[in-house]
Design an enzyme around this catalytic site. Structure first.
Site, PDB file in Angstrom:
ATOM      1  N   LEU A   1       0.879  95.097 -41.013  1.00  0.00           N
ATOM      2  CA  LEU A   1      -0.670  95.358 -41.263  1.00  0.00           C
ATOM      3  C   LEU A   1      -0.915  96.012 -39.820  1.00  0.00           C
ATOM      4  O   LEU A   1      -1.015  95.442 -38.831  1.00  0.00           O
ATOM      5  CB  LEU A   1      -1.027  93.947 -41.429  1.00  0.00           C
ATOM      6  CG  LEU A   1      -2.739  93.931 -41.546  1.00  0.00           C
ATOM      7  CD1 LEU A   1      -3.135  94.223 -42.684  1.00  0.00           C
ATOM      8  CD2 LEU A   1      -3.406  92.459 -41.303  1.00  0.00           C
ATOM      9  N   ALA A   2      -1.467  97.230 -40.540  1.00  0.00           N
ATOM     10  CA  ALA A   2      -2.055  98.122 -39.318  1.00  0.00           C
ATOM     11  C   ALA A   2      -3.270  97.756 -38.874  1.00  0.00           C
ATOM     12  O   ALA A   2      -4.258  97.932 -39.750  1.00  0.00           O
ATOM     13  CB  ALA A   2      -1.815  99.508 -39.715  1.00  0.00           C
TER      14      ALA A   2
ATOM     15  N   CYS B   1       1.557  91.070 -38.698  1.00  0.00           N
ATOM     16  CA  CYS B   1       2.688  91.643 -39.593  1.00  0.00           C
ATOM     17  C   CYS B   1       3.470  90.183 -39.564  1.00  0.00           C
ATOM     18  O   CYS B   1       3.137  89.034 -39.433  1.00  0.00           O
ATOM     19  CB  CYS B   1       3.503  92.427 -38.589  1.00  0.00           C
ATOM     20  SG  CYS B   1       2.520  94.015 -37.854  1.00  0.00           S
TER      21      CYS B   1
ATOM     22  N   GLY C   1       1.345  90.092 -34.368  1.00  0.00           N
ATOM     23  CA  GLY C   1       0.221  89.545 -33.409  1.00  0.00           C
ATOM     24  C   GLY C   1      -0.565  90.461 -32.590  1.00  0.00           C
ATOM     25  O   GLY C   1      -0.517  91.818 -32.990  1.00  0.00           O
ATOM     26  N   GLU C   2      -1.254  90.022 -31.822  1.00  0.00           N
ATOM     27  CA  GLU C   2      -1.970  91.061 -30.979  1.00  0.00           C
ATOM     28  C   GLU C   2      -2.125  90.779 -29.453  1.00  0.00           C
ATOM     29  O   GLU C   2      -2.215  89.549 -29.097  1.00  0.00           O
ATOM     30  CB  GLU C   2      -3.683  91.022 -31.519  1.00  0.00           C
ATOM     31  CG  GLU C   2      -3.757  91.380 -32.837  1.00  0.00           C
ATOM     32  CD  GLU C   2      -3.541  92.927 -33.163  1.00  0.00           C
ATOM     33  OE1 GLU C   2      -3.329  93.529 -32.375  1.00  0.00           O
ATOM     34  OE2 GLU C   2      -3.286  93.120 -34.195  1.00  0.00           O
TER      35      GLU C   2
ATOM     36  N   VAL D   1      -4.082  98.319 -34.920  1.00  0.00           N
ATOM     37  CA  VAL D   1      -4.347  99.053 -33.770  1.00  0.00           C
ATOM     38  C   VAL D   1      -3.208 100.161 -33.827  1.00  0.00           C
ATOM     39  O   VAL D   1      -2.344 100.068 -34.437  1.00  0.00           O
ATOM     40  CB  VAL D   1      -4.142  98.443 -32.473  1.00  0.00           C
ATOM     41  CG1 VAL D   1      -4.466  99.500 -31.378  1.00  0.00           C
ATOM     42  CG2 VAL D   1      -5.215  97.480 -32.591  1.00  0.00           C
TER      43      VAL D   1
ATOM     44  N   SER E   1     -12.831  83.833 -36.033  1.00  0.00           N
ATOM     45  CA  SER E   1     -13.226  82.393 -36.702  1.00  0.00           C
ATOM     46  C   SER E   1     -13.325  81.586 -35.307  1.00  0.00           C
ATOM     47  O   SER E   1     -13.041  81.770 -34.381  1.00  0.00           O
ATOM     48  CB  SER E   1     -12.067  82.226 -37.537  1.00  0.00           C
ATOM     49  OG  SER E   1     -12.336  80.839 -37.984  1.00  0.00           O
ATOM     50  N   GLY E   2     -13.867  80.461 -35.637  1.00  0.00           N
ATOM     51  CA  GLY E   2     -14.410  79.201 -34.682  1.00  0.00           C
ATOM     52  C   GLY E   2     -13.176  77.932 -34.426  1.00  0.00           C
ATOM     53  O   GLY E   2     -13.537  77.155 -33.886  1.00  0.00           O
TER      54      GLY E   2
END
Length: 616
Positions: free
Chosen positions: A51-52, A2, A79-80, A54, A380-381
Site C-alpha cells: 500500500l503506497a 503492507c 508499517g511506517e 510514502v 485514530s484515538g
C-alpha cells in the site's frame, strides 16, 4: 503499509516454491492493493504486497542489498517509521547511500549498520522480516505496542510467517487446527500475548524480535513497560504530555497521500483531530478531513443505555466546526450491517470469529471503506483510555479490587459475553474460569513495580499494565484488520512509545486531575477543544439500536439451526437457542444482549470457511 509473508526452510530448496509463496502473498492483496513482489532463494522465499503511502514511485519490496553481485539481505516491511528522516541523515553520516525516498530503505540500511539493535532506534508502527543470506538467518520484528500484527509458524525445517494467519494457512505445511486453549482465547476476552489461537502458530509479541536459524527459533525482548519514579509536578506533566502529543501527531501526518482523522466527538479522537488541524493549518496544507460514523435514525431515536449516555454525532459536528474540519458523516443501516458480502469480508479479514462488540466490526469496515474513497491514511484515538485510565473499570473499586481482568468483572463482563448459547458441557470441558485465572496470574507476574510503592498505586499500575498489554491489543487488532481490509492505513498517536512510557509512570491521582477520568489529558488539551467535548463522559464506539439488526441475526440463526450440517450445532445448547429465538424483542435492540447470537453465527461461519478442526 503492507502485507508481508515468508517461508524459511533449512532442509529444502525453496527456489522452486514460487506457486506456494505466490498463494501466501495473494492472501495479502487487500493489505497491499498497489503492488506486489517476490524474492526466492535456496533457503528463503519472501513475499510482499504494497500500500503506497510514502515514496509512491519507489520503495518496491521485497527490497534487497547486494554484495559482490550476490544478494546479501532481503527485507519485507509493513508499517511506517515516523523518524525515518532523522535516521536517514544519521546513516548517511556513516556512508550509506540511498536510491529511494521512503522509510523502507532506511530500515534496510539500519539493519546493515546496527543489525537487530536497529529496532531500538525506531519510532513507528511496524512488522518486518529480514532474511540475511550471509549468515542464513531470519529476523522477525514487531513494534513496541503491537500496532501491526505479525505471526509465525515453526516447521520441521524452519518457519512460515505473515502479517495475518491466512497467509500462513495458505501454505500446505500449516493447518487450521484449534485446541482447547485456542478456543478459550476465542471465547474469552483475555488476548494472551503470543497466542495465535491456531495450534502451532504464534504471534510475535509486541516489543519483541524472533530469530530463526538452522539451530532453531529464539525470542528476545527489546522493549517493555518499565516502572520509574515520576518526578514532574502536575503542571510540568501536563506540559510534557502536550508536547509529546504535538510532536507525535505532526510526525504521523507525514505522507504522500491524503490523510484524515477518525472523529467520534469524544475526547481522544477530538484531541487527535484538533492537533492535526493545527499542524496542517500552520503548514498551509488546508483543513483536516474528519470522518464520523453513526446509524440511520440515530439523531431522532437514540436511547441512552448502560454505557452510552448520549449520541456521538452532535459532539463530532461541534468539534469539526470548532477546528474548521472538512467533515464527513457515514450513516449506516441494518441492511448494510447484515449484508452477507460485508460479513464475509469481515471474517476474511479477521481469521477469527469477530464476536465481541458484534455490529462494530461490520460498521468499522464500512466506515473505513467510505474513508478510503477520500483518504489513504487516517489518524485514530485508540489506546488513550488504556493509557490515561478512561474506562469505567478504572474508577470502579470492585473492578479494581477483583482478582481477574477488570473488564471481566460483573459490572463490565456482559459487554464481552458470548457464551450464553453454547453447550454447558462444552463450557465445563474448556473450563474457561480456570483458563482465565491462569492467564490473569501470568499477566500479573509481569507487572513492573517500584520498591516501596504504596499498595493502592501499585494496584493502579497493575490495572494500567493489564489494559496496555491485553485489552488494547483487541482494539488495535480490530482496527488493523478492518482498515487493511479496504487498503486504509490507520495510525494511532496515543501508541507512541515515548508517550506510553511516560504516562504509564504518572501516578493515577495525577491522571485524574481535578477528580475527573483522564483529567491529565483534558488538561493537556484545554486550550484546543470546546468545553462540551472536554467535559464529555466516556462513550464507547457506537452500536446500532435498530431492532432490525437483531431480527436479521435471529433469522440467520434460525437458518443455521435448520441446517443439519452446520458445524456450530455440536457447540450449541439448542434449547437455549430456541428460547432466545422465541423471546420477544425489546423496543430497541440492546448491544450487550446480542453477544450469544453474534458468537454462534460467527463461529459457524469461521469453522466452515476456514475448515477448522477442533481438537478438544
Amino acid at each position: 503499509m503492507c502485507g508481508i509473508v515468508g517461508w524459511v526452510d533449512f532442509q529444502r530448496d525453496l527456489s522452486g516454491s514460487r506457486a506456494t509463496v505466490q498463494a501466501m502473498t495473494d492472501t495479502m492483496c487487500c493489505r497491499g492493493p498497489d503492488a506486489e513482489g517476490l524474492w526466492l532463494g535456496r533457503r528463503a522465499a519472501i513475499g510482499h504486497r504494497r500500500l503506497a503511502v510514502v515514496d509512491l514511485a519507489g520503495s518496491t519490496q521485497p527490497m534487497t542489498v547486494e554484495t559482490d553481485g550476490r544478494t546479501a539481505v532481503v527485507l519485507t516491511f509493513c508499517g511506517e517509521l515516523y523518524n525515518f528522516v532523522e535516521l536517514r541523515h544519521e546513516l548517511e553520516g556513516y556512508g550509506h547511500h540511498f536510491r529511494t525516498r521512503g522509510d523502507t530503505e532506511v530500515v534496510l540500511r539500519a539493519y546493515l549498520q546496527w543489525g537487530a539493535d536497529m529496532v531500538t532506534r525506531f519510532n513507528g508502527m511496524f512488522a518486518l522480516g529480514v532474511w540475511d543470506e550471509r549468515n542464513q538467518e531470519l529476523l522477525l520484528v514487531r513494534d513496541r505496542m503491537g500496532v501491526k500484527p505479525l505471526y509465525y509458524y515453526p516447521t520441521p525445517g524452519g518457519v512460515l510467517f505473515g502479517s495475518e494467519p491466512k497467509a500462513i494457512l495458505a501454505n500446505p505445511l500449516a493447518s487450521a487446527r484449534v485446541a482447547a486453549d485456542g478456543m478459550c482465547e476465542v471465547l474469552d476476552m483475555v488476548k494472551t500475548p503470543e497466542h495465535a489461537v491456531f495450534s502451532g502458530m504464534a504471534e510475535v509479541r509486541p516489543g519483541h524480535l524472533v530469530r530463526v536459524r538452522h539451530t532453531g527459533v529464539t525470542r528476545h525482548r527489546y522493549w517493555t513497560l518499565a516502572a520509574q519514579p515520576h518526578a514532574d509536578d502536575p503542571r510540568s506533566t501536563v506540559r510534557h504530555v502536550r508536547d509529546l502529543l504535538d510532536d507525535t501527531v505532526a510526525r504521523q501526518l507525514v505522507a504522500d497521500v491524503p490523510v484524515g482523522t477518525l472523529l467520534s466527538g469524544g475526547l481522544d479522537s477530538s484531541a487527535v483531530t484538533a492537533l492535526a488541524a493545527g499542524t496542517l493549518l500552520r503548514g498551509g496544507a488546508g483543513p483536516v478531513q474528519s470522518f464520523a460514523v453513526d446509524f440511520v435514525g440515530a439523531d431522532e431515536h437514540f436511547a441512552p443505555d448502560a454505557v452510552r449516555g448520549d449520541a456521538d454525532s452532535p459532539f463530532a459536528r461541534e468539534l469539526a466546526r470548532h477546528v474548521a474540519a472538512d467533515h464527513t458523516e457515514v450513516r449506516l443501516d441494518s441492511e448494510q450491517l447484515t449484508d452477507p458480502a460485508v460479513r464475509e469480508r469481515v471474517l476474511a479479514a479477521t481469521d477469527l470469529p469477530p464476536a465481541f462488540w458484534g455490529d462494530m466490526w461490520p460498521s468499522l469496515y464500512l466506515l473505513f471503506r467510505a474513508v478510503r474513497d477520500r483518504c489513504t491514511v487516517a489518524l485514530s484515538g485508540e489506546a488513550a483510555d488504556e493509557l490515561f485510565g478512561g474506562y469505567r473499570w478504572f474508577h470502579n473499586p470492585r473492578a479494581v479490587g477483583a482478582s481477574t481482568f477488570p473488564w471481566l468483572t460483573s459490572g463490565s463482563a456482559r459487554y464481552f459475553g458470548g457464551l450464553s448459547l453454547l453447550d454447558r458441557g462444552l463450557i465445563e470441558k474448556l473450563d474457561i474460569p480456570a483458563y482465565r485465572a491462569m492467564r490473569y496470574s501470568e499477566a500479573l507476574a509481569e507487572v513492573p513495580v517500584l520498591p516501596g510503592e504504596p499498595a493502592a498505586e501499585r494496584r493502579m499500575r497493575e490495572v494500567s499494565y493489564l489494559n496496555l498489554t491485553r485489552f488494547v491489543q483487541t482494539l488495535l487488532d480490530r482496527k488493523d484488520r478492518m482498515s487493511m481490509a479496504v487498503g486504509l492505513e490507520v495510525r494511532v498517536p496515543f501508541c507512541d512509545h515515548r508517550l506510553v512510557s511516560y504516562v504509564f509512570n504518572v501516578p493515577f491521582p495525577m491522571k485524574t486531575l481535578d477528580g475527573r477520568p483522564k483529567g491529565l489529558l483534558r488538561a493537556a488539551m484545554d486550550d484546543l477543544l470546546p468545553r462540551s467535548v472536554l467535559d464529555r463522559v466516556k462513550t464507547p464506539y457506537p452500536a446500532t439500536q435498530d431492532p432490525g439488526y437483531e431480527i436479521a441475526l435471529r433469522a440467520e440463526l434460525t437458518r443455521v439451526l435448520a441446517d443439519r450440517d452446520a458445524p456450530v450445532l455440536p457447540l450449541l445448547d439448542r434449547d437455549r437457542v430456541r428460547r432466545l429465538l422465541d423471546r420477544p424483542l425489546h423496543g430497541s435492540s440492546r448491544p450487550y444482549d446480542r453477544g450469544g447470537l453474534e458468537m454462534a453465527l460467527w463461529l459457524n461461519d469461521w469453522i466452515s470457511r476456514y475448515d477448522v478442526a477442533l481438537d478438544f
